[in-house]
Design an enzyme around this catalytic site. Structure first.
Site, PDB file in Angstrom:
ATOM      1  N   GLY A 199       0.794  -1.226   0.106  1.00  0.00           N
ATOM      2  CA  GLY A 199       0.015  -0.001  -0.054  1.00  0.00           C
ATOM      3  C   GLY A 199       0.962   1.337   0.003  1.00  0.00           C
ATOM      4  O   GLY A 199       0.540   2.370   0.621  1.00  0.00           O
TER       5      GLY A 199
ATOM      6  N   SER B 250      -5.028  -0.493  13.970  1.00  0.00           N
ATOM      7  CA  SER B 250      -5.563   0.559  14.336  1.00  0.00           C
ATOM      8  C   SER B 250      -6.057   0.818  15.750  1.00  0.00           C
ATOM      9  O   SER B 250      -6.262  -0.382  16.173  1.00  0.00           O
ATOM     10  CB  SER B 250      -6.863   0.742  13.318  1.00  0.00           C
ATOM     11  OG  SER B 250      -7.780   1.607  13.745  1.00  0.00           O
TER      12      SER B 250
ATOM     13  N   TYR C  67     -13.834  -3.714  10.118  1.00  0.00           N
ATOM     14  CA  TYR C  67     -12.510  -3.423  10.206  1.00  0.00           C
ATOM     15  C   TYR C  67     -11.752  -3.573  11.562  1.00  0.00           C
ATOM     16  O   TYR C  67     -10.584  -3.754  11.497  1.00  0.00           O
ATOM     17  CB  TYR C  67     -12.867  -1.769  10.099  1.00  0.00           C
ATOM     18  CG  TYR C  67     -11.501  -0.930   9.938  1.00  0.00           C
ATOM     19  CD1 TYR C  67     -10.517  -1.003   8.578  1.00  0.00           C
ATOM     20  CD2 TYR C  67     -10.841  -0.070  11.159  1.00  0.00           C
ATOM     21  CE1 TYR C  67      -9.308   0.019   8.518  1.00  0.00           C
ATOM     22  CE2 TYR C  67      -9.865   0.695  10.840  1.00  0.00           C
ATOM     23  CZ  TYR C  67      -9.045   0.661   9.737  1.00  0.00           C
ATOM     24  OH  TYR C  67      -7.945   1.325   9.576  1.00  0.00           O
TER      25      TYR C  67
ATOM     26  N   LYS D  41      -8.504  -5.500  12.215  1.00  0.00           N
ATOM     27  CA  LYS D  41      -7.239  -4.908  12.808  1.00  0.00           C
ATOM     28  C   LYS D  41      -7.085  -5.723  14.286  1.00  0.00           C
ATOM     29  O   LYS D  41      -5.846  -5.625  14.634  1.00  0.00           O
ATOM     30  CB  LYS D  41      -7.561  -3.385  13.074  1.00  0.00           C
ATOM     31  CG  LYS D  41      -7.697  -2.659  11.806  1.00  0.00           C
ATOM     32  CD  LYS D  41      -6.311  -2.787  10.870  1.00  0.00           C
ATOM     33  CE  LYS D  41      -6.430  -1.894   9.860  1.00  0.00           C
ATOM     34  NZ  LYS D  41      -5.022  -2.021   8.856  1.00  0.00           N
TER      35      LYS D  41
HETATM   36  P1  NAD Z   1      -5.169   5.106   2.305  1.00  0.00           P
HETATM   37  O1  NAD Z   1      -6.401   4.534   2.043  1.00  0.00           O
HETATM   38  O2  NAD Z   1      -4.603   6.302   2.046  1.00  0.00           O
HETATM   39  O3  NAD Z   1      -3.922   3.969   1.713  1.00  0.00           O
HETATM   40  C1  NAD Z   1      -4.034   2.511   1.708  1.00  0.00           C
HETATM   41  C2  NAD Z   1      -3.395   1.943   0.585  1.00  0.00           C
HETATM   42  O4  NAD Z   1      -3.733   0.595   0.320  1.00  0.00           O
HETATM   43  C3  NAD Z   1      -3.600   2.547  -0.839  1.00  0.00           C
HETATM   44  O5  NAD Z   1      -2.403   2.833  -1.354  1.00  0.00           O
HETATM   45  C4  NAD Z   1      -4.214   1.474  -1.465  1.00  0.00           C
HETATM   46  O6  NAD Z   1      -3.955   1.377  -2.797  1.00  0.00           O
HETATM   47  C5  NAD Z   1      -3.853   0.050  -0.738  1.00  0.00           C
HETATM   48  N1  NAD Z   1      -4.636  -1.042  -0.821  1.00  0.00           N
HETATM   49  C6  NAD Z   1      -6.030  -1.170  -0.563  1.00  0.00           C
HETATM   50  N2  NAD Z   1      -6.379  -2.366  -0.888  1.00  0.00           N
HETATM   51  C7  NAD Z   1      -5.265  -3.009  -1.384  1.00  0.00           C
HETATM   52  C8  NAD Z   1      -4.983  -4.299  -1.759  1.00  0.00           C
HETATM   53  N3  NAD Z   1      -5.900  -5.204  -1.945  1.00  0.00           N
HETATM   54  N4  NAD Z   1      -3.789  -4.709  -2.344  1.00  0.00           N
HETATM   55  C9  NAD Z   1      -2.709  -3.630  -2.261  1.00  0.00           C
HETATM   56  N5  NAD Z   1      -2.888  -2.401  -1.897  1.00  0.00           N
HETATM   57  C10 NAD Z   1      -4.306  -2.198  -1.455  1.00  0.00           C
HETATM   58  O7  NAD Z   1      -4.852   4.508   3.952  1.00  0.00           O
HETATM   59  P2  NAD Z   1      -3.896   5.166   5.133  1.00  0.00           P
HETATM   60  O8  NAD Z   1      -4.635   5.812   5.876  1.00  0.00           O
HETATM   61  O9  NAD Z   1      -2.807   5.630   4.436  1.00  0.00           O
HETATM   62  O10 NAD Z   1      -3.922   3.638   5.745  1.00  0.00           O
HETATM   63  C11 NAD Z   1      -2.660   2.851   5.808  1.00  0.00           C
HETATM   64  C12 NAD Z   1      -2.928   1.829   6.724  1.00  0.00           C
HETATM   65  O11 NAD Z   1      -3.355   2.299   8.198  1.00  0.00           O
HETATM   66  C13 NAD Z   1      -4.221   1.024   6.685  1.00  0.00           C
HETATM   67  O12 NAD Z   1      -3.961  -0.375   6.923  1.00  0.00           O
HETATM   68  C14 NAD Z   1      -5.233   1.597   7.574  1.00  0.00           C
HETATM   69  O13 NAD Z   1      -6.115   0.708   8.012  1.00  0.00           O
HETATM   70  C15 NAD Z   1      -4.308   1.865   8.595  1.00  0.00           C
HETATM   71  N6  NAD Z   1      -4.841   3.267   9.400  1.00  0.00           N
HETATM   72  C16 NAD Z   1      -5.149   4.364   9.000  1.00  0.00           C
HETATM   73  C17 NAD Z   1      -5.833   5.286   9.741  1.00  0.00           C
HETATM   74  C18 NAD Z   1      -6.024   6.510   9.233  1.00  0.00           C
HETATM   75  O14 NAD Z   1      -6.830   7.250  10.103  1.00  0.00           O
HETATM   76  N7  NAD Z   1      -5.965   6.831   8.169  1.00  0.00           N
HETATM   77  C19 NAD Z   1      -6.026   4.871  11.037  1.00  0.00           C
HETATM   78  C20 NAD Z   1      -5.688   3.672  11.498  1.00  0.00           C
HETATM   79  C21 NAD Z   1      -5.039   2.631  10.939  1.00  0.00           C
END
Ligand code: NAD
Length: 248
Positions: A13, A143, A156, A160
């Site tokens: 990702g 998360s 979700y 997580k």
């Molecule tokens: P984002 O949506 O900006 O990025 C997620 C990335 O995952 C994207 O690049 C997307 O293309 C990739 N992705 C999704 N499905 C995929 C697949 N099947 N195969 C390969 N790549 C895939 O999200 P983010 O905020 O950067 O989140 C990154 C991680 O952090 C995630 O696991 C998310 O659950 C976790 N997270 C985010 C937050 C937040 O507030 N943003 C909070 C807690 C946890």
């Protein structure tokens, strides 16, 4: 002069959000970088350019983490091109929010498939090489929803929480091989994932953040950078929250 040993990191990702910030941070730390992305090739190429300018080697591949065969190819290509993988960061993740009563079966399965099976697919494919080399570090993105649960996010939160159990079990299995596995559990971070939330939902969430703001992807990347480094050599099986205090 002794040759400086190169280190290789794989980030899933990686083209966006926390994954992208991690790619850039680890590149600045001196890692050669492989990252996978789901669809946005233009963003991936742009990021490759930025990483190259930092002065390390980089490769990106389109790979869906749900598909273990593609993940195996990604890992094999990374190791052929850059060398053995020292650090893995699994940042690929999705949300499909709905109260349980309204949740569609596919929303449940999509989230579990990407978030939990994706982590299994990557760690399962990389761990043997790390065990043979007796070194390696894994950081899986969970998360605060995985620690405390979040309404409208049973899917979700379950995925997580699964990542936490998975990573702790893995830490116990592979510690004796010199491999560490840790979890980062962010709160509200300012990325595309949270940009879909309505102003009202965001406002309400921010009311419960003592630091009064969303976190930045770079701040999460800094924590990942610490966890993959030797400064964290005695840290394994940890779930490190980075949430502005939302959970206190
Ligand atoms: P984002 O949506 O900006 O990025 C997620 C990335 O995952 C994207 O690049 C997307 O293309 C990739 N992705 C999704 N499905 C995929 C697949 N099947 N195969 C390969 N790549 C895939 O999200 P983010 O905020 O950067 O989140 C990154 C991680 O952090 C995630 O696991 C998310 O659950 C976790 N997270 C985010 C937050 C937040 O507030 N943003 C909070 C807690 C946890």
């Amino acid at each position: 002069m002794a040759e400086i040993e190169s280190r290789v990191a794989l980030v899933t990702g990686g083209a966006r959000g926390i994954g992208r910030a991690t790619v850039l941070r680890l590149a600045r730390d001196g890692f050669d970088i492989a990252f996978c992305y789901q669809s946005n090739e233009a963003a991936a190429l742009e990021l490759e350019k930025e990483v190259t300018e930092i002065g390390v080697r980089v490769m990106s591949r389109k790979a869906d983490v749900r598909d273990i065969e593609l993940v195996r190819v990604l890992i094999a290509e990374t190791e052929d091109t850059l060398g053995p993988i020292d650090a893995v960061v699994t940042a690929a993740g999705i949300t499909r929010d709905n109260p349980l009563l309204l949740m569609k079966d596919e929303e449940w399965h999509q989230v579990l498939d990407v978030n939990l099976d994706g982590v299994y697919n990557v760690c399962r494919s990389v761990v043997f090489g790390m065990m043979k080399r007796k070194r390696g570090v894994i950081v899986n993105l969970s998360s605060v929803a995985g620690v405390y649960g979040n309404a409208t996010q049973t899917n979700y939160s379950a995925s997580k929480a699964g990542i936490i159990g998975f990573s702790r079990a893995l830490a116990k299995e592979v510690g004796r091989y010199g491999i560490r596995a840790n979890v980062v559990a962010p709160g509200f971070i300012d990325t595309d994932m949270t940009s879909v939330l309505t102003g009202k939902v965001k406002e309400k969430a921010l009311e419960s953040v003592p630091l009064g703001r969303l976190g930045q992807a770079d701040e999460v990347a800094d924590l990942v950078s610490y966890l993959v480094s030797d400064r964290a050599a005695y840290v394994t099986g940890a779930v490190v929250q980075i949430d502005g205090g939302i959970t206190i």
